[in-house]
Each structure stands twice: as C-alpha cells, then as structure tokens.
Design a protein around this motif. Sequence first.
Motif, PDB file in Angstrom:
ATOM      1  N   UNK A 133      -3.827   0.924   0.678  1.00 60.01           N
ATOM      2  CA  UNK A 133      -4.865   1.945   0.678  1.00 60.01           C
ATOM      3  C   UNK A 133      -5.325   2.217   2.113  1.00 60.01           C
ATOM      4  N   UNK A 134      -5.995   3.340   2.353  1.00 63.15           N
ATOM      5  CA  UNK A 134      -6.418   3.674   3.720  1.00 63.15           C
ATOM      6  C   UNK A 134      -7.266   2.572   4.351  1.00 63.15           C
ATOM      7  N   UNK A 135      -7.210   2.497   5.669  1.00 61.69           N
ATOM      8  CA  UNK A 135      -7.930   1.440   6.387  1.00 61.69           C
ATOM      9  C   UNK A 135      -9.431   1.506   6.107  1.00 61.69           C
ATOM     10  N   UNK A 136      -9.997   2.728   6.092  1.00 65.56           N
ATOM     11  CA  UNK A 136     -11.434   2.858   5.853  1.00 65.56           C
ATOM     12  C   UNK A 136     -11.793   2.317   4.475  1.00 65.56           C
ATOM     13  N   UNK A 137     -10.936   2.527   3.491  1.00 60.45           N
ATOM     14  CA  UNK A 137     -11.118   1.988   2.149  1.00 60.45           C
ATOM     15  C   UNK A 137     -11.126   0.463   2.213  1.00 60.45           C
TER      16      UNK A 137
END
Length: 796
Positions: A133-137
């Motif tokens: 999943x995206x890094x910010x997630x």
Amino acid sequence: MGSRIAAHLANCGVPTVLLDLLPAELTPAEKKKGLDLSLPAVRTRIARAGLESAQKSKPPAFFLDELAARVTVGNFDDHLSSVAEADWIIEAVAEDFETKRNLLARVAPLRKPGTVISSNTSGLPIGRLAAGFPEEFRRHWLGTHFFNPPRYLHLLEIIPGPDTLPEVLAAVSEFADLRLGKGVVRAKDTPNFIANRIGTFCICQILRAMEEEGLSVDEVDQLTGPVIGWPKTATFGTLDLVGLDIFASVSRNLLDNAPSDEARDVFRLPGFAEKMLSQKLLGAKTGSGFYKRTRQTSGETEVLTIDPKTLEYRPRKKAQFASLDMARNVEGTGHRIRTILQTTHQTNDQNNDAAGRFLWKALSRTFLYAARRIPEIADRVVDVDRAMRWGFGWELGPFELWDAVGIRESIQRMEKEGLAIPEGIARMLASGAQQFYTQANGATKYFDLHHSAYQPVDQPTGVVLLRGGRTTPPALRESADASLRDLGDGVACVEFHTKMNAIGPGIVEMILTGLKELAKNFDALVIGNQGSDFSAGANLLLLLMEARAGNWEEIDLLVRRFQQLNLAIKYSPKPVVVAPFRRTLGGACEIALAAPRTQAAAETYMGLVETGVGLVPAGGGAKEMLLRTTDALPPGADVLTAIKELFKTISFATVSGSALEALRLGFLRPSDGITMNPDRLLADAKQAALEMARGGYRPSRPGPRSDVRVLGEAGLAELKIGIHMARRGNFITEHDALVAGKLAYVLCGGRLTGPAVVSEKYLLNLEREAFLSLCGEAKTQERMAHVLRTGKPLRN
C-alpha cells in the motif's frame, strides 16, 4: 466484534459509522413483506443486525440504551465513501488474511491523508497486511487488538507496522487511554501478539493436562477459576463464550505462523475438541459446547457438562479435592495456589494428587513458555503480565503468579522433572534475584530478563498507584482494614483493604481519622482504593452475628457511628472526594452519596441494596436520596410521583449498570465526574479535590439541614396501597411487604399528619429505628445468612 467496538466508541462519546456486507439475497421475512434488495433497510440489514445484537447483548454493550443512536449503519457498497470523513478507520472483518487485504485495497483510495487506519486482528501479521500500500497509508497504519467484549476487557494491544510513525502510535495510545479508558500494551508484530499467544498456550496446556490426569470439565473449571484468581468462567466457560471454532482458528494461526516455536505441538487440539468442532458443539453460539443448558419439567434450568470421552452430557458435579476445599478458605491468590500445589504434592491420596499435578502442569509450563517469549513478543515481563490481567481477566499475570508460587522452589521442582530452564531465568537466579518484582523504599521494580537487572516499573503521567507503581504513597496510619496515605500536594487518601472491602468499624474509624488529619494537616481528602470493587457494602457477617446474639445496643452504636461519619464527610469544612468503581453497594453507596463530590469510574455499579437482605439503608442513604429528589423538583411539581419513583429504586435494590445510569438514578449528580480509564480514577479524584481546595471550597451549609420536605401520612398511605397490591398479586412476599413498609415510613417522614419540613437528623433517627427493628426479624436474619453463604438473595 465490529458492532461491539462501535458500541464502546459510542459509550465514549465518539460518533461512529458501522459498515458491513451488502446482503446477497432476501430473508424469508423480507420476501413475505414484499421487500427487494434495492431498499435501504434491506441493504443495511447486516450492519443493523450487528448493532441490534450489541443492543441486546448480555452483559450490555452500551452504558445506556439510547447511546446506540451515536452509531450509523451502512454497507460496503453504498457507504464505503464515508471513510473519507473519518479520523480513525478500524477494519474488523473476518479473521482471514485475504479478506482483510481486499477490503483495505478498497478503503485506501477513499481515505483522506492523515487518517489513522488499523486492523482489529487477533493475530494476523500487521506488516504483511499493509504491504504494497502507499507509503502515506503505511505510516498511519497499525494493529489495534480489542478484546471481547471491548466495553469490559481493559486491554488494547497496539501493534505498530514497520513504517508506522511514532507520533501516530503515540496519538492512538493516548486516545485509547484517556478517551476509551483502555490499558494500552504495545506488542510486537508476532503471531497472536502477547495475550493470545500466552493465553492460547495456557489453555492448550490445560487441555493436555486434563487428559493426562483424567479430570472432568467441571473439575478443571473449579481449579482454574476464582480460586487461582481467574474469571468465574474459568477455562471451559470462557471457551463456550468465545466459541470453540474461534479458539481453534487462533490455535491454528500459531501452528501455521510460528514454525520456530519450541512448543508448537502444544497448539494441536486434542481429539475430543476436534470431534466437538465437527459436531458443531461450539459453545453459546450453537447452544451446546462444554456446557449445555436444559429446561427441566419443573421449568428450572439445569446446566449439564460434556464428558470428553463420550461427548455425552451429564449433570455438573462438585470437585472432590480436599486441597481445593482447603484453598477456598485461604486469603490471597498466591497462598491458595501454594495450598493446592503443596498439599497435593505431600499427600498420598490419588484424587488430591490429581488436582495438584494438573495445576502444576498447567502453571509451570505456562511460566516457562512466557519466559521464553521474552523478548520475542515483548521486551518486559511487565507487558506480558498487564496483557494477561487486562485481556484475560487474570488477577495476576504469569510472572506475578510465578512470584506468588515461589521461583526458586518451583525451578528446583522443574529441574527434577527434567524441564529445560530458559536462559534468562537461569541468569536471573545466578544474579541472586529471587523475584520478578521487588519493592524498596516505596518503589516497585521488575527484573529485566534481557539485561539481567532490576528496572523501575513505568507509571504513566496522571496515574496514581497505591501499590505496585514506581512509587507507593506513604502510609500515615495503617490497620488490618484500612490505611491513610499521603498522595502528595496536600491530599490524603483513605484506602480500604478488607475482604470485598466490606465496611466495618475499622474502616469507619480510619475515615474519621482521615477527616481529623484533613482538618489539621491537609487541603483535601480522597476516599478510594484499587481493589476489585470499591466496596460490597457493610460487613454483613458482623451484623448478623450481633443480631443473632441480640446485641441491639452494639448495633445501635455501630449505626450511629456510621451516620455520624457520613454527616462528617458531607459537612467537612475541607473537600472530600469519593472515588467509587465497579460494585459500590449499600453502605459504600451511602458514603459516596454523603460526599460533596464523587469521581466515579465509568464502570460503577451503584445502589442501595439493603432491601435484598431484608433491611433498609441506615447510614443516611435514603435520607440523602430523598434530599436529592425533592431539591431537584421545580416549584409546583408533583412530589408524590417523584417519591414513588425513588421508593421503587430503593425497594427494588436497583443497581446502576454504569456511572451514566447511576447519574440517571440519582446516585450521582451532574456536578460529579466520570473517569473512563479506571487506572486514572484516583488521580482524577485527587485533581478534583485539589481544584475544590484551590477554588476556596466551603460546604453548602455549615451543618445538617432542617428543611427536608416530606409527605407524611398522605404519602405513606399511597405507598402502602402499592405495597398491598404487589402483595395481593404475589409479586412480593409478606416479608418483602414488611421491609417495603419500613422504607416507605422513612421516605415519608413517618406518620406526620400532612406534608411537613423535617431535619436530616430526624430522618436518620427513622432510618436507624427501622433498621434495628428489621435486624430482629428472623426472616431478615435468614436473608443475611443466605447471602453470606451463597452470594445470592433469598426470597422468603
């Protein structure tokens, strides 16, 4: 589980959206009504059923029924976009890795940046769930393992992922602590985390030891319940509540995901458990498990227990172990356990040996297993102990239990049996340490198995621990019944420590001593403790003994002294704050009612329960509730209706199911405080007391009031009509009617010819006279004896 988490969030004032699956087909009831799958009521049916299940659950999931309005239901197809408005998204779907991953993939693009997202998994790998999943997630991702039921079990395991931001971890921990009232333990991302890892091993070991020693289900539960400081549901009652299928899934998770665990084979369920799974004997959810309730022809319910060898049910039996009978009469969990282990170890009686051998096998292997899990699942023994106390309801965690049993003695026995001793324990003993926990100069330290040295036990800011913390408040006075401690900052504290914190002369005198010290040397006084309950009420055994002996003058003196105490609390020139929690019954409720300020735990079960033993409140409880009731009425209000409602509350021995319900019943006032986290209750009470002192506190009046409104004979006649009708309808017994009549007499101010104004002392005299007269009744004494013997009320 999702609906129960939503219910607890609602309890804590957090508006929550509960989403679940979209129904694939209509139910027969929906078809009969002519509904179709396009209707909103049908499309949200599954989530709504979850919410309704939470509303009907026993014990209740909500503090008050109306709090369910804070939960909005929806489905994943129509309402998933609502996650964009959330500050915290909790995934709590089925305990299946791919199911969770698939849902998270749908949530990720809808979630606003910065929103915390977590999984309520009981043991799946947190890092792998968010992989890709995206890094910010991933930076806002973590595991939040609530224990079921979330309202009642204190533990929240928080498991960071490899990319979780420290500030996110800190923010969720603080919110869970302060707002949700949770005991937060940070766990490592290992299979089943902390509590389920140790708890699952312990239960599996119990199943093994049970088969080896040939014990029955009910024998095991009698050995693994309150006698060793575990919940009343013990082993098999707990499995029936959780569901054998759920426990089997947790066990299989360890088999599949902990290949290097040296005790991995222990997690294979015994044959009888596998057969129960195949026959759907899963527990409460299927109606039959290790126990089954059946209705007899008489209408009464009988609880049957399963025979693991035949899977047939039979009536329950009391375990015939002399050591267990001896242990039940021993004070202190550690002493009880040692009684069973030592007594059975020394006797030649085969039955007794079976009890001791079983308990030794269950506990000793759990001790060793827990020690080997340091530092794999947690770095500190403190975290393991807290997880088991808060998540499984143990009075003592495994290392605290090991201390109670005796480390060196138990190690010698283990070595004789050829059991391998963990390296950390060997180093500990080599260092000269004899216990995992030690106290010196009022400070508690734990033994760090990794560094082989004692370290201070952490104590979060805003938590006051009377015992077992970084520092122990010094005792100014001590007795067998109570202590007077200095909490610092000019605040003293009276702590109870009798059995069940029952209130007797020792506690009364210590509070009076505390009030004298308050007048001379302190700014404020807190009355509180950190036992299992604030207090179960007056010392009923003492009262019964005096009544049977006919010591009426002694009883009169005891009651007068208690009344004087509560007046002294109420009109103390300096602030007194009472900090009730859990059971706060009878005389304990009266102490809280007398206080100028109460700071109650959210889980406070409060009530004037004296009628249950054939008595009426005599410490000023009826008088204080009457004052609160009449003072709250606006001019011209119907006093009789209000008095009838109060009469019903006290005569039915009504106990609040929460602090919010106590507020509704009048046991708490709007000006009183409620603390969500019980660990913070004393600190909050201390802060409330300081604020009162610094604000120039003065009692509302200099002394007892003389303006209490009562209805007199007219009100008494109305209440007596209700009592008479209840008796004619066989809703109450003759003795119930007698007790209710005495209560009505007190609340109406006696046989005054009409409405009048009386003094507090006048009403206290009425309470005392009614109480003394009922103490002399044979049926009241029978009720007291029955409660002392069984813990249950008698309707005679």
